[in-house]
Design a protein around this motif. Structure first.
Motif, PDB file in Angstrom:
ATOM      1  N   GLU A 149       0.826  -1.213   0.000  1.00  0.00           N
ATOM      2  CA  GLU A 149       0.000   0.000   0.000  1.00  0.00           C
ATOM      3  C   GLU A 149       0.859   1.262   0.000  1.00  0.00           C
ATOM      4  N   HIS A 150       2.011   1.191   0.650  1.00  0.00           N
ATOM      5  CA  HIS A 150       2.891   2.359   0.741  1.00  0.00           C
ATOM      6  C   HIS A 150       3.986   2.343  -0.324  1.00  0.00           C
ATOM      7  N   GLY A 151       3.881   1.441  -1.307  1.00  0.00           N
ATOM      8  CA  GLY A 151       4.816   1.438  -2.421  1.00  0.00           C
ATOM      9  C   GLY A 151       6.171   0.827  -2.123  1.00  0.00           C
ATOM     10  N   THR A 152       6.243   0.012  -1.093  1.00  0.00           N
ATOM     11  CA  THR A 152       7.502  -0.647  -0.735  1.00  0.00           C
ATOM     12  C   THR A 152       7.484  -2.080  -1.234  1.00  0.00           C
ATOM     13  N   ALA A 153       8.429  -2.413  -2.097  1.00  0.00           N
ATOM     14  CA  ALA A 153       8.535  -3.776  -2.601  1.00  0.00           C
ATOM     15  C   ALA A 153       9.128  -4.686  -1.528  1.00  0.00           C
ATOM     16  N   VAL A 154       8.968  -6.005  -1.735  1.00  0.00           N
ATOM     17  CA  VAL A 154       9.397  -6.967  -0.729  1.00  0.00           C
ATOM     18  C   VAL A 154      10.334  -7.999  -1.344  1.00  0.00           C
ATOM     19  N   CYS A 155      11.444  -8.209  -0.674  1.00  0.00           N
ATOM     20  CA  CYS A 155      12.303  -9.363  -0.908  1.00  0.00           C
ATOM     21  C   CYS A 155      11.881 -10.389   0.135  1.00  0.00           C
ATOM     22  N   LEU A 156      11.117 -11.389  -0.278  1.00  0.00           N
ATOM     23  CA  LEU A 156      10.504 -12.321   0.670  1.00  0.00           C
ATOM     24  C   LEU A 156      11.387 -13.543   0.863  1.00  0.00           C
ATOM     25  N   ALA A 157      11.723 -13.817   2.110  1.00  0.00           N
ATOM     26  CA  ALA A 157      12.578 -14.953   2.434  1.00  0.00           C
ATOM     27  C   ALA A 157      11.772 -16.244   2.470  1.00  0.00           C
ATOM     28  N   THR A 158      12.453 -17.348   2.210  1.00  0.00           N
ATOM     29  CA  THR A 158      11.807 -18.655   2.307  1.00  0.00           C
ATOM     30  C   THR A 158      11.724 -19.145   3.751  1.00  0.00           C
ATOM     31  N   MET A 159      12.321 -18.422   4.672  1.00  0.00           N
ATOM     32  CA  MET A 159      12.191 -18.641   6.120  1.00  0.00           C
ATOM     33  C   MET A 159      12.921 -19.880   6.623  1.00  0.00           C
ATOM     34  N   THR A 160      13.780 -20.482   5.802  1.00  0.00           N
ATOM     35  CA  THR A 160      14.393 -21.758   6.171  1.00  0.00           C
ATOM     36  C   THR A 160      15.765 -21.619   6.825  1.00  0.00           C
ATOM     37  N   ALA A 161      16.181 -20.407   7.125  1.00  0.00           N
ATOM     38  CA  ALA A 161      17.536 -20.195   7.637  1.00  0.00           C
ATOM     39  C   ALA A 161      17.744 -20.808   9.012  1.00  0.00           C
ATOM     40  N   SER A 162      16.690 -20.804   9.828  1.00  0.00           N
ATOM     41  CA  SER A 162      16.849 -21.299  11.195  1.00  0.00           C
ATOM     42  C   SER A 162      15.597 -22.094  11.580  1.00  0.00           C
ATOM     43  N   PRO A 163      15.707 -23.421  11.698  1.00  0.00           N
ATOM     44  CA  PRO A 163      14.528 -24.250  11.960  1.00  0.00           C
ATOM     45  C   PRO A 163      13.950 -23.999  13.353  1.00  0.00           C
ATOM     46  N   PRO A 164      12.655 -24.274  13.523  1.00  0.00           N
ATOM     47  CA  PRO A 164      12.033 -24.140  14.850  1.00  0.00           C
ATOM     48  C   PRO A 164      12.512 -25.230  15.790  1.00  0.00           C
ATOM     49  N   ALA A 165      12.358 -24.977  17.077  1.00  0.00           N
ATOM     50  CA  ALA A 165      12.851 -25.924  18.078  1.00  0.00           C
ATOM     51  C   ALA A 165      12.167 -27.279  17.963  1.00  0.00           C
ATOM     52  N   TRP A 166      10.912 -27.301  17.506  1.00  0.00           N
ATOM     53  CA  TRP A 166      10.209 -28.582  17.436  1.00  0.00           C
ATOM     54  C   TRP A 166      10.848 -29.546  16.437  1.00  0.00           C
ATOM     55  N   LEU A 167      11.510 -29.023  15.416  1.00  0.00           N
ATOM     56  CA  LEU A 167      12.144 -29.917  14.447  1.00  0.00           C
ATOM     57  C   LEU A 167      13.284 -30.692  15.106  1.00  0.00           C
ATOM     58  N   ALA A 168      14.076 -30.026  15.931  1.00  0.00           N
ATOM     59  CA  ALA A 168      15.164 -30.705  16.632  1.00  0.00           C
ATOM     60  C   ALA A 168      14.620 -31.688  17.664  1.00  0.00           C
ATOM     61  N   ARG A 169      13.502 -31.324  18.309  1.00  0.00           N
ATOM     62  CA  ARG A 169      12.905 -32.234  19.302  1.00  0.00           C
ATOM     63  C   ARG A 169      12.387 -33.506  18.649  1.00  0.00           C
ATOM     64  N   LEU A 170      11.699 -33.347  17.504  1.00  0.00           N
ATOM     65  CA  LEU A 170      11.125 -34.510  16.829  1.00  0.00           C
ATOM     66  C   LEU A 170      12.167 -35.283  16.015  1.00  0.00           C
ATOM     67  N   HIS A 171      13.165 -34.556  15.500  1.00  0.00           N
ATOM     68  CA  HIS A 171      14.155 -35.180  14.623  1.00  0.00           C
ATOM     69  C   HIS A 171      15.564 -34.728  15.013  1.00  0.00           C
TER      70      HIS A 171
END
Length: 647
Positions: free
Chosen positions: A89-111
């Protein structure tokens, strides 16, 4: 700039970059935006301050996996929808990350098997970032699933201008995983490279120290051992590590290419290091991105940043690149984190643009209240808008926006180039060598610096690149070189090129096996000499040169076989030479001259090659970018105190 690497599906690289440039309109300006750290009141202020600062690109979601997937398969993007809508809305473009840089804690707990293992067997744990094994199929499965969800949801969002995969690959886990999964992956990589155990045994010279392998399962990653590890095993493990991380990147990129073929894809490289073979990586990227953090306390940091920018420009053969991260002032991770004095950030930013950057982006937009990087400076400091940093940020944003014709302009090709090869870097810095002082980055800086001081542009090129456009090629410490590359270097000089090569070059092949026939066997005829013995200097030691100045770090017994000495030691022995070869000239440095002597040698080589230098005072740099319609945009940067007059 179209080649076989530039085409991905129905949209080529140029089409994708056109999508990015259309969203921007001028050089990208902004930084990492982490709205999940703040509440609605701050979000409203962010929109106002971004307009004030001239922000037109925000990188969003780098470390948002735990928020986007708080439990396995339970995706929640509602919080992100509003932020992207507000930015659009304010004319700012986005470089959108895939969010995979740092896994959530549950992934380490389960695997827990996804956690990386060090060479001594220690398993790393969550609580920091990048706590994942690059070879883990479980990690890759969860990462790809997340990327599919993100790409499907935001493929047509009006703010989406660029995809950002992961973050700083190789920063923390470049060679840290020695788990069983990694060992099996290493086996598969070795089978693909060598085919048979006999070929591997030959390449690894395993008859030395009774290391011969009779079964693939006998081979491990180079874990902690009683003494020196097999050099070629270590070298191949570094190749494998770079390739494994690249496969992680590719797995996510395949999804993005399928679901959003019109949107360019990148990832950000850390300050130039030996962890990843960046020339190989760059072929997989639509645009190269880089994080630059020169140390304000280091007087050489300005030059080292310039060298790094020349590397980034060279990765895609002169294509503009993106400055994805820098600090407005201090960082948080050095032992002593100095601030950038007034105007330093502005000069550093324009330096990147002069060397080919199409963006000036920061980590991060708003300085965090908590976490490990709370003392890392940001565009909006803890003190808010009424601060020197935010005033300088606003000034720079206005300056960059005033020059929209810089966006997409191509840096002028240099007349000089420096050869940088990551496999050679890995091999050069192995243990059990004549001297631990032979370091690739140090050597590259020493050869690049005299050209930088003379304001002579220098491209950085790969071992398999096209060197024919360059009048002058610098080759520092090319210790490990395949015969094919050596033949191409000989052909470059024979065709009229000017080459400067430094010591400890042409010693081994691509498997780290010594070229026989006397050092440097593949270059003896080219250089007109042979090396009888290496004689590296003791720590801090120097040798006096006959005409003044000193040799440092290294010396060797040079036997002339047609070359003429251009520098001698005080006792008359050759220290550096010049040799005509075909229609060109090959220069050789058998030591590292002191900086003043090095500048004199490089000036002499440059003049011999016909490489021009502008008439500028010391510390004034000039670079040129060329627009699509052929206009030349000249950028001059003056780091001197007071005023200076240039023609």
């Amino acid at each position: 700039m179209t080649d076989e690497h530039n085409q991905f599906g129905p949209h080529g690289r140029e089409d994708r970059l056109a999508h990015l440039y259309a969203k921007l309109g001028s050089l990208a300006y902004g930084g990492d935006y982490n709205p999940e750290q703040w509440g609605p009141e701050t979000h409203a202020e962010d929109a106002e301050l971004m307009r004030t600062a001239g922000v037109n690109l925000a990188t969003v979601g780098i470390f948002s996996w735990a928020k986007a997937e708080p439990a396995p398969g339970a995706y929640d993007f509602g919080w992100l929808d509003g932020h992207l809508d507000r930015l659009a809305e304010h004319g700012t473009a986005v470089c959108l990350a895939t969010m995979t840089a740092s896994p959530p804690a549950w992934l380490a707990r389960l695997h827990p098997e996804t956690l990386p293992v060090l060479a001594d067997g220690t398993r790393l744990h969550p609580g920091s970032r990048q706590h994942w094994c690059p070879s883990s199929p479980v990690f890759r499965t969860y990462a790809v699933r997340l990327v599919e969800q993100v790409a499907k949801r935001y493929a047509d969002h009006p703010a989406l201008a660029l995809w950002h995969i992961g973050n700083e690959f190789g920063c923390h886990i470049s060679r840290h995983c020695h788990c069983e999964v990694s060992r099996q992956a290493f086996h598969r990589w070795l089978r693909a490279r060598y085919g048979t155990l006999e070929a591997l045994n030959s390449a690894w010279s395993t008859d030395f120290w009774s290391q011969r392998y009779g079964d693939w399962d006998e081979i491990h990653t180079p874990r902690t051992a009683p003494s020196f590890r097999n050099p070629t095993q270590q070298l191949d493990y570094l190749r494998f590590s770079s390739d494994e991380l690249l496969d992680c990147y590719r797995a996510e990129k395949v999804v993005l290419d399928e679901l959003t073929p019109h949107v360019p894809v990148t990832t950000n490289f850390v300050p130039v290091a030996k962890t990843l073979d960046l020339f190989t990586w760059a072929r997989e990227m639509d645009v190269v991105s880089y994080d630059s953090y020169p140390d304000p306390h280091d007087p050489d940091a300005v030059h080292e940043a310039a060298f790094s920018y020349d590397v980034m420009r060279g990765l895609r053969d002169g294509q503009p690149w993106l400055l994805m991260e820098q600090a407005p002032s201090a960082v948080n991770w050095r032992t002593r984190n100095g601030r950038k004095v007034p105007d330093r950030m502005r000069l550093d930013s324009w330096q990147a643009v002069a060397h080919g950057a199409d963006s000036v982006l920061f980590f991060q937009w708003r300085q965090s209240r908590g976490g490990a990087e709370k003392f890392h400076s940001a565009m909006v400091p803890h003190g808010g808008r009424d601060t020197r940093i935010f005033r300088e940020v606003t000034q720079l944003g206005a300056e960059l926006a005033a020059h929209p014709d810089l966006l997409g302009s191509v840096p002028e090709r240099a007349e000089a180039a420096l050869l940088l090869d990551w496999p050679n870097w890995w091999a050069l810095e192995q243990d059990a060598h004549p001297s631990a002082d032979t370091r690739m980055l140090d050597a590259a800086h020493a050869h690049h610096r005299p050209l930088y001081d003379a304001s002579v542009p220098c491209d950085v090129v790969p071992a398999d690149g096209d060197w024919s456009p360059y009048k002058m090629l610098l080759v520092p410490n090319l210790y490990s070189v395949a015969e094919e590359t050596a033949a191409r270097l000989r052909a470059y000089v024979a065709a009229g090129g000017t080459l400067l090569m430094s010591y400890f070059s042409g010693i081994t092949d691509e498997h780290d096996r010594v070229h026989l026939g006397g050092y440097p066997a593949p270059f003896r005829e080219l250089l007109g000499l042979r090396i009888e013995e290496f004689d590296p200097l003791p720590e801090g030691g120097t040798l006096r040169l006959g005409g003044g100045g000193e040799g440092t770090l290294w010396s060797e017994e040079i036997i002339l076989e047609g070359a003429a000495p251009i520098l001698t030691y005080a006792d008359g022995r050759p220290a550096a030479t010049r040799h005509r070869y075909g229609r060109g000239t090959a220069w050789y440095l058998g030591t590292r001259p002191d900086p003043l002597t090095m500048r004199a040698v490089l000036d002499r080589v440059r003049l011999d090659a016909g490489v021009r230098a502008p008439d500028l005072p010391l510390d004034v740099q000039e670079r040129t970018r060329i627009t699509a319609d052929g206009r030349r945009l000249r950028i001059r940067i003056d780091r001197r105190e007071g005023t200076v007059t240039v023609s």
